[in-house]
Design a protein around this motif. Structure first.
Motif, PDB file in Angstrom:
ATOM      1  N   GLU A  35       5.410  10.226 -19.067  1.00  0.00           N
ATOM      2  CA  GLU A  35       5.738  11.629 -20.587  1.00  0.00           C
ATOM      3  C   GLU A  35       5.182  10.994 -21.906  1.00  0.00           C
ATOM      4  OE1 GLU A  35       8.789  10.384 -19.593  1.00  0.00           O
ATOM      5  OE2 GLU A  35       8.288  10.861 -17.720  1.00  0.00           O
ATOM      6  N   THR A  36       5.216   9.922 -22.230  1.00  0.00           N
ATOM      7  CA  THR A  36       5.148   8.932 -22.964  1.00  0.00           C
ATOM      8  C   THR A  36       3.135   8.923 -23.101  1.00  0.00           C
ATOM      9  OG1 THR A  36       6.674   7.426 -23.451  1.00  0.00           O
ATOM     10  CG2 THR A  36       5.147   6.776 -24.483  1.00  0.00           C
ATOM     11  N   LEU A  37       2.916   9.156 -22.049  1.00  0.00           N
ATOM     12  CA  LEU A  37       1.308   8.722 -22.180  1.00  0.00           C
ATOM     13  C   LEU A  37       0.913   9.713 -22.503  1.00  0.00           C
ATOM     14  CD1 LEU A  37       2.290   5.753 -20.919  1.00  0.00           C
ATOM     15  CD2 LEU A  37       0.147   6.116 -19.653  1.00  0.00           C
ATOM     16  N   GLU A  38       1.160  10.702 -21.843  1.00  0.00           N
ATOM     17  CA  GLU A  38       0.668  12.644 -21.449  1.00  0.00           C
ATOM     18  C   GLU A  38       0.812  12.411 -23.400  1.00  0.00           C
ATOM     19  OE1 GLU A  38       2.972  14.427 -18.839  1.00  0.00           O
ATOM     20  OE2 GLU A  38       1.438  14.079 -17.224  1.00  0.00           O
ATOM     21  N   SER A  39       1.825  12.488 -24.178  1.00  0.00           N
ATOM     22  CA  SER A  39       1.912  13.209 -25.314  1.00  0.00           C
ATOM     23  C   SER A  39       0.069  12.304 -25.690  1.00  0.00           C
ATOM     24  CB  SER A  39       2.420  12.983 -26.029  1.00  0.00           C
ATOM     25  OG  SER A  39       3.114  11.177 -25.265  1.00  0.00           O
ATOM     26  N   ALA A  40       0.425  11.668 -25.496  1.00  0.00           N
ATOM     27  CA  ALA A  40      -0.647  10.666 -26.618  1.00  0.00           C
ATOM     28  C   ALA A  40      -2.511  11.445 -25.958  1.00  0.00           C
ATOM     29  CB  ALA A  40      -1.382   9.340 -26.067  1.00  0.00           C
ATOM     30  N   PHE A  41      -2.368  12.022 -24.895  1.00  0.00           N
ATOM     31  CA  PHE A  41      -3.718  11.601 -24.075  1.00  0.00           C
ATOM     32  C   PHE A  41      -3.503  13.092 -24.923  1.00  0.00           C
ATOM     33  CE2 PHE A  41      -3.542   8.930 -20.697  1.00  0.00           C
ATOM     34  CZ  PHE A  41      -4.767   8.350 -21.058  1.00  0.00           C
TER      35      PHE A  41
ATOM     36  N   ARG B  27      16.042  -6.425 -25.325  1.00  0.00           N
ATOM     37  CA  ARG B  27      16.421  -4.950 -24.739  1.00  0.00           C
ATOM     38  C   ARG B  27      15.675  -4.216 -25.937  1.00  0.00           C
ATOM     39  NH1 ARG B  27      20.159  -3.373 -21.216  1.00  0.00           N
ATOM     40  NH2 ARG B  27      21.201  -5.595 -21.625  1.00  0.00           N
ATOM     41  N   GLY B  28      15.096  -2.773 -25.205  1.00  0.00           N
ATOM     42  CA  GLY B  28      15.008  -1.693 -27.288  1.00  0.00           C
ATOM     43  C   GLY B  28      13.856  -1.551 -27.186  1.00  0.00           C
ATOM     44  N   LEU B  29      13.332  -2.737 -26.715  1.00  0.00           N
ATOM     45  CA  LEU B  29      11.495  -2.599 -27.410  1.00  0.00           C
ATOM     46  C   LEU B  29      10.585  -1.149 -26.111  1.00  0.00           C
ATOM     47  CD1 LEU B  29       9.895  -4.608 -28.366  1.00  0.00           C
ATOM     48  CD2 LEU B  29       9.329  -5.400 -26.354  1.00  0.00           C
ATOM     49  N   LEU B  30      11.587  -1.098 -25.181  1.00  0.00           N
ATOM     50  CA  LEU B  30      10.792   0.495 -24.765  1.00  0.00           C
ATOM     51  C   LEU B  30      11.225   1.372 -25.799  1.00  0.00           C
ATOM     52  CD1 LEU B  30       8.727   1.061 -22.618  1.00  0.00           C
ATOM     53  CD2 LEU B  30      10.616   1.533 -21.527  1.00  0.00           C
ATOM     54  N   ALA B  31      12.706   1.235 -25.844  1.00  0.00           N
ATOM     55  CA  ALA B  31      13.358   2.530 -25.805  1.00  0.00           C
ATOM     56  C   ALA B  31      12.751   3.434 -27.701  1.00  0.00           C
ATOM     57  CB  ALA B  31      14.655   2.244 -26.317  1.00  0.00           C
ATOM     58  N   GLY B  32      12.276   1.720 -28.467  1.00  0.00           N
ATOM     59  CA  GLY B  32      12.082   2.255 -29.901  1.00  0.00           C
ATOM     60  C   GLY B  32      10.469   2.767 -30.575  1.00  0.00           C
ATOM     61  N   SER B  33      10.061   1.700 -29.764  1.00  0.00           N
ATOM     62  CA  SER B  33       8.022   2.159 -29.306  1.00  0.00           C
ATOM     63  C   SER B  33       7.789   3.185 -29.344  1.00  0.00           C
ATOM     64  CB  SER B  33       7.275   0.805 -29.028  1.00  0.00           C
ATOM     65  OG  SER B  33       7.755   0.422 -27.913  1.00  0.00           O
ATOM     66  N   VAL B  34       8.592   3.796 -28.552  1.00  0.00           N
ATOM     67  CA  VAL B  34       8.121   5.200 -27.660  1.00  0.00           C
ATOM     68  C   VAL B  34       8.439   6.918 -29.171  1.00  0.00           C
ATOM     69  CG1 VAL B  34       9.014   7.128 -26.070  1.00  0.00           C
ATOM     70  CG2 VAL B  34       8.636   4.643 -25.550  1.00  0.00           C
ATOM     71  N   LYS B  35       7.708   7.101 -29.684  1.00  0.00           N
ATOM     72  CA  LYS B  35       7.156   7.662 -30.179  1.00  0.00           C
ATOM     73  C   LYS B  35       7.977   9.419 -29.697  1.00  0.00           C
ATOM     74  CE  LYS B  35       3.287  10.810 -30.060  1.00  0.00           C
ATOM     75  NZ  LYS B  35       1.755  10.781 -30.863  1.00  0.00           N
ATOM     76  N   GLY B  36       8.739   9.441 -30.954  1.00  0.00           N
ATOM     77  CA  GLY B  36       9.729  10.726 -30.197  1.00  0.00           C
ATOM     78  C   GLY B  36       9.378  12.299 -30.767  1.00  0.00           C
TER      79      GLY B  36
ATOM     80  N   LEU C  44       0.960  -1.411  -0.332  1.00  0.00           N
ATOM     81  CA  LEU C  44       0.003  -0.311   0.314  1.00  0.00           C
ATOM     82  C   LEU C  44       0.905   1.228  -0.103  1.00  0.00           C
ATOM     83  CD1 LEU C  44      -2.723   0.742   0.180  1.00  0.00           C
ATOM     84  CD2 LEU C  44      -2.859   1.208   2.330  1.00  0.00           C
ATOM     85  N   ARG C  45       2.067   1.439   0.766  1.00  0.00           N
ATOM     86  CA  ARG C  45       3.119   2.159   0.511  1.00  0.00           C
ATOM     87  C   ARG C  45       3.403   2.842  -0.246  1.00  0.00           C
ATOM     88  NH1 ARG C  45       6.249   0.620   6.326  1.00  0.00           N
ATOM     89  NH2 ARG C  45       6.947   2.807   5.871  1.00  0.00           N
ATOM     90  N   GLN C  46       4.119   1.101  -1.279  1.00  0.00           N
ATOM     91  CA  GLN C  46       4.648   1.413  -2.531  1.00  0.00           C
ATOM     92  C   GLN C  46       3.108   2.358  -2.993  1.00  0.00           C
ATOM     93  OE1 GLN C  46       7.623   1.302  -3.313  1.00  0.00           O
ATOM     94  NE2 GLN C  46       7.543   1.140  -1.252  1.00  0.00           N
ATOM     95  N   PHE C  47       2.054   2.018  -3.232  1.00  0.00           N
ATOM     96  CA  PHE C  47       1.469   2.099  -4.172  1.00  0.00           C
ATOM     97  C   PHE C  47       0.360   3.349  -4.679  1.00  0.00           C
ATOM     98  CE2 PHE C  47      -3.558   2.451  -5.730  1.00  0.00           C
ATOM     99  CZ  PHE C  47      -3.093   1.827  -6.574  1.00  0.00           C
ATOM    100  N   ARG C  48       1.128   3.980  -2.823  1.00  0.00           N
ATOM    101  CA  ARG C  48       0.214   5.574  -2.823  1.00  0.00           C
ATOM    102  C   ARG C  48       1.681   6.599  -3.674  1.00  0.00           C
ATOM    103  NH1 ARG C  48       0.157   5.033   2.882  1.00  0.00           N
ATOM    104  NH2 ARG C  48      -1.904   4.813   3.287  1.00  0.00           N
ATOM    105  N   GLN C  49       2.688   5.762  -3.747  1.00  0.00           N
ATOM    106  CA  GLN C  49       3.224   7.205  -4.813  1.00  0.00           C
ATOM    107  C   GLN C  49       2.469   6.852  -6.611  1.00  0.00           C
ATOM    108  OE1 GLN C  49       7.126   4.829  -4.179  1.00  0.00           O
ATOM    109  NE2 GLN C  49       6.620   5.354  -2.206  1.00  0.00           N
ATOM    110  N   GLN C  50       1.996   5.726  -6.455  1.00  0.00           N
ATOM    111  CA  GLN C  50       1.608   6.263  -7.837  1.00  0.00           C
ATOM    112  C   GLN C  50       0.412   7.152  -8.429  1.00  0.00           C
ATOM    113  OE1 GLN C  50       2.558   4.470 -10.694  1.00  0.00           O
ATOM    114  NE2 GLN C  50       1.695   4.857 -12.233  1.00  0.00           N
ATOM    115  N   GLU C  51       0.731   8.029  -9.378  1.00  0.00           N
ATOM    116  CA  GLU C  51      -0.119   8.559  -9.799  1.00  0.00           C
ATOM    117  C   GLU C  51      -0.744   8.502 -10.670  1.00  0.00           C
ATOM    118  OE1 GLU C  51       1.083  13.328  -9.839  1.00  0.00           O
ATOM    119  OE2 GLU C  51       2.533  12.380  -8.621  1.00  0.00           O
ATOM    120  N   ALA C  52      -2.530   8.856 -11.492  1.00  0.00           N
ATOM    121  CA  ALA C  52      -2.879   8.646 -11.922  1.00  0.00           C
ATOM    122  C   ALA C  52      -3.519   9.796 -13.053  1.00  0.00           C
ATOM    123  CB  ALA C  52      -4.175   7.991 -11.882  1.00  0.00           C
ATOM    124  N   PHE C  53      -3.634   9.255 -14.111  1.00  0.00           N
ATOM    125  CA  PHE C  53      -4.549  10.825 -14.889  1.00  0.00           C
ATOM    126  C   PHE C  53      -5.406  11.171 -14.471  1.00  0.00           C
ATOM    127  CE2 PHE C  53      -0.832   8.621 -17.461  1.00  0.00           C
ATOM    128  CZ  PHE C  53       0.074  10.542 -17.758  1.00  0.00           C
TER     129      PHE C  53
END
Lengths: 386, 469, 365
Positions: free
Chosen positions: C255-261, C356-365, A377-386
């Motif tokens: 940031e990746t998700l944010e830009s999509a929104f 490796r690199g799956l994450l790096a490659g697919s994030v749109k720059g 739970l303490r770990q989870f608190r740090q997670q922020e959502a949209f």
């Protein structure tokens, strides 16, 4: 995907609009009916046909998995069609709802029921109304819990579970991390990982047979068929019974724990490996250029980077070891001082058929997880959502 | 294009799929309600003589033979698998052919826990095969088991079974009244000592007929340089059970049947002198390293099925092994009964208690009351219902009417003779005790005692404490 | 190249090799044993397939013919010893031969043995035959004729296992992925409480759910259908799936998700187009675990699919093969390998996603 609330805006047409509506209405009724007929008869055909089994299985698989996927797609489509504020309010429940519903049905409600049963004697509550059960003779209150903590075998089980957590989970996680890190920089990564992973693919019964070939003991003077005792006798020592070695109780539990480490290290390794792959190569290169040693890279960059994964793996491995059952049941059946909570629960519920006592033990098992929950739970608190 | 109706369609589609999933699974065939136990004086039809097994007059089997229940199915659950499932199906063939009722055996080794789950969930099999009547007692107490004597007359049972068997089927019902928990099907003889016949004859050993002779022989074999007994009580979660068998054997041989029954019923406690005395009787053999192959330490760590293996080595490493007749399944495939091995009766200790015989058997208990289930229960009261085993070996019929000619194997026929020669016989006590003791504390207690982790008094007190009261 | 210290490839590969060898020994033992007969398994260690030195009999002497007195000190074949000593084996002064008394004083024989290099190389495919084709049982008919009832082969059980395992793997992953995304990136009331419930439910032993679920299935008429088992495996695997996937999904770069929104994407789009592809390694790892657990499961299939022979899965068939009293347990050696094949194929198939690199490659720059 654009706004779905577009329906309203299109209002105000004439006859064509009406025809459109009727057409939609017709399609809305006819197509589902058709689909229903196709699927229903498909299912009947599947069940009754003497079509090749593989075909039946294949169609059933597509039907099952596809059905679930379509379910999400449809519900989401519906919710997104609502006004924006409702979408925002309801959409999380489309995402989380099905999982929670299933979890509540399959795990939460049975847990509540188990707690209810734990308040009764060995034959469970009598067949009277719910409230009357509490005034019946079978209602024993918390007596089963008192028994859990006073019986020798149960306190022994609690002690053993503690050993399992201290040694079993620590070593599983540590070994998994070591192997994942080493393999990550070895040319033989795939081979090494595959071989460490291999035990996970073996069923518990198979693992029992395997370890009997390790731990088996034969009378002195006979050829040993257990590898460890063969080694012991070849250097002149007398054979020992390892996991059934009563003289060293409770440390004979360690030999059972070894089995689980052997089985489980692959689990930790796979997850750590995936996490290590997520560390951007640039970071590692940069620190190498800065002259960091491999040990420093490991402790200062890799470990912090995958800390989340370490906690996750740790949590799940601790829970696995809390629930540990199969290995103990297959190897010793809880004899020789190796009972754990889950084997005692099983023995009381299904062998002795003491529903009240067995349920109380299960609830004790559930309660032991509370520290792990708090930590998460303490770990989870740090997670922020949209 | 946003097709709004499309999603509606999809909803209906999914709904229909769910409906199809639920609807397509046919509801279980409507349970034909059993007619009230009408003492059927229905037309005594059916070609009784032709079917090859006795038919209870006026019962449901008789009506079944007339084809009345043809096409129905009865489910039997039990703990046995390969090859006993084939033996069972073989035994059912005559019944199925004559009645048109299909008997579906669905069991496997997890029976013990599975039956608890399925009964609790309200989905019991029609008939369950209980190797431990103690387990059936739990379900009888909760009112799940149907008493077969509600329609089978006592005189029929008396005709088919020895009174001892009928007594052993008695369990407490829901209200505490004594009911018959089921009908006996087949059994295993336990009071048997196996020996390597060819080597035995070559060595010139004599079969002992008294306990003293047995002990003298044991000493003789030790003097000759071998250990006499092969003993192993390892059995995974059930480790310890062979020790409970030995205890029952020596109990029957050192004290009265009344005491044995009282002990099994829980009125004679474990820490009473009778029980202690019985355990000490076998301890004399078990705890003497010169008598047991591998010494006392090996007993606990040896798997019961591996224990007799040294009998068949050349030359034998041990000469005696006490175990029920099922153990032949663990003997080397090449070993031949009557040539490589044979058995004798475990001799009595005290003449005043006669020649008791210990058995363990399977009781068929009924959970669902339908006419075809009743018909099958009636079939189980005949020895032909175990013909698959009688023909091929593996078990004996519990019925009084099982004549020697029904047996196709000399070994089983010999055991059947031993049983008829016995002055009394009793059921494996640990199988009758509540599971907390019979499949729990008794086992673990014996393991602790044999391995030396606890002394006898401590162990017996702990077993007594585990008895649910 | 960069300087390498003791953390160089030699060290890394050395440690790795050591671990791999230790890890493999038990499995090798099982593998070797699976080709040995039951008698061999019971009487000698599997490592006897390696060359080793063993005493082998060169001649046998009957002590009675020599008129030896077993109760005294005997002299035979150049060695002297009492009965007890000879039973242990007495080596000749030169040490090249050994004289051993086998059996007891009545039936015994004396063997003169020499130490030779040998290898037990006696393999049979019998275990595999019985596992794959089923054990045949001999039946004696009432007329005395004997026939062999052929055993059932494994193909049916194999198909049943596949039909159980694939949906039981995919369905919980799908549901859990949605839930993990919901917990990680969507704000809603009760989010924390529900998540902690998921963690708490991780520890629930599935045995407590068997009775109530079976009762529900009975009333729904689901008992004995594949759907029943799929749902049960989904229910029992979902807590872990949600928890593991949450851990991964929540570490995706914000940031990746944010830009999509900002681009106007909905949650559903972000989830299916962005989060799912990025989560492939996590999805693949969980898929492997869940597949293995389901594949090796015995209890759930047994309870909800039933023990009807036509619906038995591999693990059930294997347990049945070992016999009522477990006297055919040696078949499990071969059985373990037969049942392992498909899980390993799945592992190798999914291993290629751990790169490796799956994450790096697919994030749109």
């Amino acid at each position: 995907m654009a706004q779905f609330g577009s329906l309203e805006r299109k209002k105000g047409g004439g006859v064509s609009e009406l025809v459109g509506w009727l057409g939609r209405l017709f399609l809305a009724i006819a197509i589902p009916l058709l689909a229903f007929a196709v699927i229903y008869y498909g299912f009947i055909w599947l069940r009754d046909s003497n079509a090749p089994k593989w075909l039946t299985a294949a169609v059933a698989i597509v039907w099952g998995v596809g059905g679930v996927a379509v379910l999400y797609w449809v519900f989401n489509g519906l919710v997104e069609r609502l006004p924006d504020e409702w979408t925002e309010r309801l959409q999380p429940f489309v995402f989380v709802g099905p999982a929670m519903a299933i979890l509540i049905w399959y795990l939460a409600l049975p847990s509540v029921r188990t707690f209810y049963l734990s308040l009764f004697g060995r034959d469970g509550p009598p067949d009277v109304g719910f409230f009357q059960t509490f005034t019946s003779d079978a209602f024993v209150g918390f007596q089963n819990y008192i028994a859990v903590f006073s019986e020798r075998l149960l306190t022994e089980a609690l002690r053993n579970n503690l050993m399992w957590i201290v040694f079993g989970s620590t070593l599983s996680v540590a070994l998994g991390l070591v192997v994942a890190t080493l393999a990550d920089r070895s040319r033989f990564e795939r081979t090494a990982k595959s071989l460490i992973f291999l035990p996970m693919a073996i069923s518990f019964v198979g693992a029992g047979v395997i370890w009997n070939f390790m731990y088996d003991i034969r009378p002195v003077g006979q050829p040993q068929i257990g590898l460890l005792n063969a080694i012991l006798t070849s250097v002149g020592a007398s054979p020992v019974a390892w996991d059934k070695w009563v003289a060293i109780q409770p440390w004979n539990n360690l030999f059972l724990i070894v089995i689980v480490i052997w089985l489980q290290a692959g689990y930790a390794m796979v997850l750590f490996s995936a996490a290590l792959k997520g560390i951007p190569e640039e970071i590692l290169e940069a620190s190498r250029v800065d002259g960091a040693t491999e040990i420093q890279i490991f402790t200062r960059i890799m470990i912090p980077y995958i800390m989340g994964t370490i906690i996750t793996v740790w949590t799940t491995v601790v829970i696995f070891t809390l629930k540990i059952f199969d290995v103990v049941w297959v190897m010793t059946g809880g004899q020789f001082g190796t009972h754990v909570i889950a084997t005692q629960f099983y023995r009381q519920s299904f062998t002795a058929r003491n529903s009240g006592y067995g349920s109380a033990i299960a609830i004790v098992l559930l309660v032991t997880v509370i520290p792990v929950m708090i930590y998460n739970l303490r770990q989870f608190r740090q997670q922020e959502a949209f | 294009m946003k097709r709004s109706w499309f999603s509606i369609l999809a909803v209906l589609l999914v709904l229909s799929m769910v409906l199809a999933a639920c609807g397509a699974t046919e509801a279980p065939p409507e349970a034909t309600t059993a007619p009230e136990a009408e003492p059927t004086q229905a037309e005594p039809s059916g070609p009784v003589a032709e079917v090859g097994f006795a038919v209870m007059p006026g019962g449901f089997l008789e009506r079944a033979l007339a084809g009345e229940f043809s096409g129905t199915e009865v489910t039997v659950d039990g703990p046995f698998t390969n090859p006993d499932d084939i033996r069972f199906n073989e035994s059912m063939a005559a019944f199925e052919e004559a009645t048109g009722i299909n008997v579906n055996y669905i069991g496997d080794k997890t029976f013990e826990s599975r039956i608890t789950i399925s009964v609790d969930a309200g989905d019991p099999p029609d008939i369950a095969d209980f190797p431990q009547p103690g387990a059936a007692a739990t379900f009888a107490r909760r009112g799940h088991i149907i008493d077969p004597t509600t329609w089978i007359p006592q005189d029929w049972l008396d005709q088919q079974y020895n009174q001892s068997w009928l007594d052993m089927a008695m369990v407490s019902g829901e209200g505490g009244e004594i009911i018959t928990g089921g009908v006996w099907h087949r059994f295993n003889g336990k009071s048997l000592v196996w020996y390597p016949k060819d080597d035995w004859d070559a060595a010139g050993y004599e079969i002992p007929v008294t306990w003293d002779e047995l002990m003298a022989l044991t000493q003789q074999i030790a003097d000759d340089g071998d250990t006499a007994w092969c003993i192993g009580i390892g059995s995974d979660a059930a480790t310890g059970w062979p020790a409970t068998d030995w205890t029952e054997e020596t109990m029957l041989r050192t004290t009265s049947l009344e005491n044995y029954d009282a002990w099994v019923a829980g009125t004679l406690p474990f820490d009473s002198p009778e029980v202690k005395n019985a355990i000490e009787a076998w301890s004399e053999i078990w705890f003497n390293d010169a008598y047991v192959y591998g010494g006392r330490d090996a007993i606990v760590s040896t798997f019961f099925g591996d224990a007799p293996t040294p009998l068949f080595e050349d030359p034998p490493q041990c000469w005696l092994h006490k175990q029920g007749n099922f153990i032949t399944g663990f003997f080397p495939e090449t070993a031949e009964a009557g040539v490589d091995y044979d058995f004798f009766y475990l001799p009595p200790i005290d003449d005043q208690y006669g020649k008791p015989f210990l058995v363990a058997g399977d009781m068929m208990s009924m959970f669902n009351d339908r006419p075809e289930v009743r018909a099958l229960m009636e079939y189980f009261t005949t020895p032909q219902s175990a013909s698959g085993w009688l023909q091929n070996g593996g078990a004996l019929a519990a019925h009084l009417t099982a004549t020697p000619d029904l047996y196709g194997v000399d070994l089983e026929r010999g055991i059947a003779e031993l049983v008829t020669e016995a002055t009394s016989f009793r059921f494996d006590g640990s199988d009758l005790m509540p599971a907390e003791v019979g499949s729990g504390a008794f086992w673990t207690g014996m393991v602790d005692y044999v391995s030396g982790t606890a002394d006898l008094d401590t162990v017996l007190a702990e077993i007594d404490a585990a008895w649910p009261r | 190249m960069k300087k390498r210290k003791w953390t160089g490839p030699l060290f890394i590969n050395g440690v790795l090799a050591l671990l791999v060898i230790i890890w493999s020994i038990p499995t090798i033992g099982l593998f070797v044993s699976s080709f040995r007969t039951r008698f061999d398994i019971q009487t000698s260690g599997w490592w006897n397939i390696l060359p080793h030195r063993e005493w082998q009999t060169v001649s046998t002497v009957n002590p009675q013919e020599l008129g030896l007195d077993p109760d005294g000190v005997m002299e035979v074949e150049g060695v002297t010893g009492t009965f007890e000593e000879l039973r242990e084996g007495v080596q000749s002064p030169e040490g090249d031969t050994r004289v051993t008394w086998l059996g007891n004083k009545r039936l015994g024989r004396i063997e003169v043995q020499e130490r030779v290099w040998t290898v037990t190389w006696d393999f049979s495919l019998d275990n595999y035959k019985q596992v794959l084709l089923g054990a045949s049982v001999e039946i004696t008919n009432p007329d005395g004729s004997v026939e062999a009832a052929p055993g059932q082969d494994m193909s049916q059980a194999f198909l049943n296992s596949v039909a159980v395992s694939i949906p039981s793997t995919l369905i919980p992953i799908l549901i859990a992925a949605f839930a993990a995304y919901g917990f990680a990136w969507m704000a809603f009331p009760g989010r924390r409480l529900l998540f902690i419930l998921v963690v708490g439910l991780l520890v629930v032993p599935l045995q407590i759910a068997l009775v109530p679920i079976l009762r529900d299935y009975n009333s729904l008429g689901l008992n004995g259908t594949f759907l029943a088992v799929w749902l049960a495996h989904t229910g029992f695997g979902l807590a872990l799936a949600t928890y593991l996937l949450f851990n991964y999904v929540s570490t995706l770069p914000r940031e990746t998700l944010e830009s999509a929104f900002i681009d106007g994407a909905s949650h559903f789009t972000v989830f299916t187009r962005l989060v799912l592809p990025l989560s492939v390694p996590a999805l693949a790892s969980f898929a492997i675990f869940q597949f293995l657990w389901v594949w090796n499961d015995y209890l759930v299939a047994l309870t909800f699919l039933g023990v009807d022979p036509t619906y038995k899965v591999l693990t059930q068939r294997l347990a049945d093969l070992t016999g009522t009293f477990g006297n055919q347990w040696h078949l499990l050696t071969a059985g373990a390998f037969v049942t392992m094949i498909l899980p390993l194929v799945v592992f190798f198939a999914l291993q290629r996603y751990f790169v490796r690199g799956l994450l790096a490659g697919s994030v749109k720059g």
